[in-house]
Design an enzyme around this catalytic site. Structure first.
Site, mmCIF file in Angstrom:
data_model
loop_
_atom_site.group_PDB
_atom_site.id
_atom_site.type_symbol
_atom_site.label_atom_id
_atom_site.label_comp_id
_atom_site.label_asym_id
_atom_site.label_seq_id
_atom_site.Cartn_x
_atom_site.Cartn_y
_atom_site.Cartn_z
ATOM 1 N N ASP A 116 8.673 1.098 11.947
ATOM 2 C CA ASP A 116 7.501 0.580 12.147
ATOM 3 C C ASP A 116 6.874 0.686 13.572
ATOM 4 O O ASP A 116 5.772 1.150 13.947
ATOM 5 C CB ASP A 116 7.733 -1.197 12.254
ATOM 6 C CG ASP A 116 7.787 -1.569 10.824
ATOM 7 O OD1 ASP A 116 6.857 -0.971 9.887
ATOM 8 O OD2 ASP A 116 8.255 -2.526 10.266
ATOM 9 N N ILE A 141 -3.054 -4.062 15.852
ATOM 10 C CA ILE A 141 -2.336 -3.693 14.496
ATOM 11 C C ILE A 141 -2.614 -4.280 13.317
ATOM 12 O O ILE A 141 -1.917 -3.741 12.114
ATOM 13 C CB ILE A 141 -0.817 -3.809 15.094
ATOM 14 C CG1 ILE A 141 -0.238 -5.298 15.122
ATOM 15 C CG2 ILE A 141 -0.328 -3.157 16.457
ATOM 16 C CD1 ILE A 141 1.233 -5.251 14.718
ATOM 17 N N LYS A 190 13.626 -7.578 6.193
ATOM 18 C CA LYS A 190 14.265 -6.319 7.319
ATOM 19 C C LYS A 190 15.068 -7.004 8.208
ATOM 20 O O LYS A 190 15.932 -5.936 8.743
ATOM 21 C CB LYS A 190 12.704 -6.517 8.256
ATOM 22 C CG LYS A 190 11.488 -5.945 7.521
ATOM 23 C CD LYS A 190 10.452 -5.622 8.487
ATOM 24 C CE LYS A 190 9.292 -4.940 7.715
ATOM 25 N NZ LYS A 190 8.099 -4.367 8.646
ATOM 26 N N PHE A 218 0.956 -1.206 -0.018
ATOM 27 C CA PHE A 218 0.081 -0.073 -0.040
ATOM 28 C C PHE A 218 0.756 1.402 0.122
ATOM 29 O O PHE A 218 0.463 2.503 -0.097
ATOM 30 C CB PHE A 218 -0.942 -0.151 1.552
ATOM 31 C CG PHE A 218 -2.001 -1.183 1.290
ATOM 32 C CD1 PHE A 218 -2.872 -1.355 0.532
ATOM 33 C CD2 PHE A 218 -1.771 -2.215 2.416
ATOM 34 C CE1 PHE A 218 -3.768 -2.461 0.507
ATOM 35 C CE2 PHE A 218 -2.640 -3.218 2.543
ATOM 36 C CZ PHE A 218 -3.660 -3.298 1.565
ATOM 37 N N SER A 219 2.382 0.963 0.174
ATOM 38 C CA SER A 219 3.044 2.192 0.286
ATOM 39 C C SER A 219 3.363 3.381 -0.828
ATOM 40 O O SER A 219 3.458 4.616 -0.764
ATOM 41 C CB SER A 219 4.458 1.884 0.557
ATOM 42 O OG SER A 219 4.472 1.143 2.040
HETATM 43 P P1 NAP Z 1 4.820 -13.230 13.394
HETATM 44 O O1 NAP Z 1 6.152 -12.868 13.495
HETATM 45 O O2 NAP Z 1 4.276 -14.343 12.741
HETATM 46 O O3 NAP Z 1 4.273 -13.209 14.862
HETATM 47 C C1 NAP Z 1 2.788 -13.569 15.248
HETATM 48 C C2 NAP Z 1 2.457 -13.572 16.650
HETATM 49 O O4 NAP Z 1 1.114 -13.717 16.882
HETATM 50 C C3 NAP Z 1 3.268 -14.899 17.351
HETATM 51 O O5 NAP Z 1 3.795 -14.315 18.573
HETATM 52 C C4 NAP Z 1 2.172 -16.147 17.481
HETATM 53 O O6 NAP Z 1 2.327 -16.870 18.856
HETATM 54 C C5 NAP Z 1 1.000 -15.055 17.573
HETATM 55 N N1 NAP Z 1 -0.271 -15.857 17.189
HETATM 56 C C6 NAP Z 1 -0.373 -16.271 15.828
HETATM 57 N N2 NAP Z 1 -1.545 -16.857 15.619
HETATM 58 C C7 NAP Z 1 -2.187 -16.984 17.067
HETATM 59 C C8 NAP Z 1 -3.166 -17.408 17.582
HETATM 60 N N3 NAP Z 1 -3.962 -18.051 16.863
HETATM 61 N N4 NAP Z 1 -3.487 -17.344 18.933
HETATM 62 C C9 NAP Z 1 -2.603 -16.587 19.671
HETATM 63 N N5 NAP Z 1 -1.564 -16.185 19.276
HETATM 64 C C10 NAP Z 1 -1.102 -16.153 17.834
HETATM 65 O O7 NAP Z 1 4.111 -12.074 12.852
HETATM 66 P P2 NAP Z 1 4.341 -10.537 12.913
HETATM 67 O O8 NAP Z 1 5.146 -10.283 11.819
HETATM 68 O O9 NAP Z 1 4.626 -10.032 14.219
HETATM 69 O O10 NAP Z 1 2.800 -9.783 12.538
HETATM 70 C C11 NAP Z 1 1.806 -9.925 13.196
HETATM 71 C C12 NAP Z 1 0.480 -9.006 12.781
HETATM 72 O O11 NAP Z 1 0.922 -7.720 12.743
HETATM 73 C C13 NAP Z 1 0.195 -9.253 11.354
HETATM 74 O O12 NAP Z 1 -1.105 -9.509 11.127
HETATM 75 C C14 NAP Z 1 0.791 -8.369 10.535
HETATM 76 O O13 NAP Z 1 -0.006 -8.055 9.408
HETATM 77 C C15 NAP Z 1 0.420 -7.390 11.539
HETATM 78 N N6 NAP Z 1 1.405 -5.935 11.120
HETATM 79 C C16 NAP Z 1 0.769 -4.724 11.139
HETATM 80 C C17 NAP Z 1 1.591 -3.607 10.952
HETATM 81 C C18 NAP Z 1 1.107 -2.240 10.903
HETATM 82 O O14 NAP Z 1 1.537 -1.404 10.157
HETATM 83 N N7 NAP Z 1 -0.435 -2.026 11.344
HETATM 84 C C19 NAP Z 1 3.048 -3.832 10.946
HETATM 85 C C20 NAP Z 1 3.562 -5.102 11.109
HETATM 86 C C21 NAP Z 1 2.719 -6.043 11.293
HETATM 87 P P3 NAP Z 1 3.395 -18.158 18.645
HETATM 88 O O15 NAP Z 1 4.617 -17.558 19.027
HETATM 89 O O16 NAP Z 1 2.565 -18.837 19.661
HETATM 90 O O17 NAP Z 1 3.107 -18.942 17.358
#
Ligand code: NAP
Length: 289
Positions: A108, A231, A70, A20-21
């Site tokens: 971020d 987020i 990243k 989207f950037s």
């Molecule tokens: P990630 O590294 O895969 O981490 C996901 C985390 O969520 C892990 O700690 C995982 O737990 C937990 N999780 C996943 N499914 C779960 C469930 N069903 N129940 C409980 N915990 C669960 O992902 P990430 O890069 O941090 O991104 C996470 C989210 O943030 C994504 O949806 C992404 O789109 C969003 N995001 C948004 C922005 C923004 O600008 N708004 C920026 C970055 C990311 P476990 O360790 O137990 O597997």
């Protein structure tokens, strides 16, 4: 109008077609009448090094960096900003053409903190973060250095929450910041929330197409003295945001983090204030909100 004097900014990732950037940044560049263009570049992991040196040779002014580059980009840069170094991830690169240097930043987490600060002063707050992945790591480091009193990190896989908490503590010690940091199992969320003033959910729960997933917390354990920031930004009204509204909690939408990380990158590259309203409108348009 692109001409011989046009400067180039962009975003690298694999995949990249869903970014989207470009919409947000090109709207900002146009609003300020700058002779710049922002483009998407599909860079495969094995081409990351050559992409950076190629960008340097081409005189590209700045890049955003998205998944999966990243962390891996760090060895290819000349300098890493302090918070990006602590987090161990870079989402913004500035090419300083005069000094012939590449500098990596992480905007971020800045985006998340700025979005929350618009609604609530962070000073002396008790904060909890759910999730312990890449986004949680960035947010945890940034918020822990933003004047809060307590931070609790809760995760399904407890070891990951614990490792993150240990890592944040270690870095805060180096900076002489003394706040209480704990790690807990996700099952303890209700108890932690009753004592918290800010919840930042970094799990992907409720992200499209799983809009109706049960959120990390429901209205019965949220409360009106709490600010809830999900987020996830697609959909805007996630299942957690809906529950937060039922509980009369304050809410911060996930798209605000995306907006403000872009605003900060824009300001790093161009050394001037970004047109926030124009860029927010462009982002909401491209998100279909
Ligand atoms: P990630 O590294 O895969 O981490 C996901 C985390 O969520 C892990 O700690 C995982 O737990 C937990 N999780 C996943 N499914 C779960 C469930 N069903 N129940 C409980 N915990 C669960 O992902 P990430 O890069 O941090 O991104 C996470 C989210 O943030 C994504 O949806 C992404 O789109 C969003 N995001 C948004 C922005 C923004 O600008 N708004 C920026 C970055 C990311 P476990 O360790 O137990 O597997």
């Amino acid at each position: 109008m692109v001409n011989g004097k046009t400067n180039i900014l962009g975003v690298i990732g694999d995949p990249i077609e869903h970014t989207f950037s470009p919409a947000m940044h090109n709207a900002g560049l146009n609003a300020l009448g700058l002779n710049y263009i922002y483009l998407p570049f599909h860079v495969l992991p094995q081409n990351l090094n050559s992409a950076i040196s190629g960008a340097k040779s081409l005189g590209i002014r700045g890049l955003n960096v998205t998944i999966p580059h990243k962390q891996n980009i760090i060895p290819y840069l000349d300098e890493i900003d302090g918070i990006a170094e602590m987090i161990g991830a870079v989402n913004t690169v500035k090419f300083d053409l005069e000094l012939d240097r590449t500098i990596g930043y992480n905007t971020d987490a800045y985006g998340c903190i700025r979005a929350i600060s618009e609604v609530m002063d962070l000073k002396d707050k008790k904060v909890c973060i759910t999730g312990a992945g890449g986004a949680a790591r960035a947010v945890a480091f940034q918020i822990a250095t933003s004047g809060i009193a307590e931070l609790t990190i809760l995760n399904r896989n407890y070891n990951k929450a614990d490792n993150l908490a240990i890592d944040v503590k270690k870095n805060l010690k180096k900076m002489d910041i003394d706040i209480n940091i704990e790690s807990r199992k996700i099952e303890d969320l209700a108890g932690v929330l009753s004592e918290s003033e800010i919840l930042i959910d970094t799990t992907p729960l409720g992200m499209h197409p799983h809009d109706d997933d049960k959120p990390i917390a429901t209205a019965d354990i949220l409360h009106e003295d709490l600010l809830v920031n999900d987020i996830v930004y697609t959909p805007m009204e996630t299942s957690l945001i809906k529950e937060a509204k039922k509980a009369n909690s304050k809410v911060v939408y996930g798209y605000k983090m995306l907006l403000y990380q872009g605003i900060r990158s824009f300001e790093i590259w161009l050394d001037r204030e970004a047109p926030v309203e124009v860029m927010e409108k462009a982002l909401l348009d491209v998100l279909g909100i």
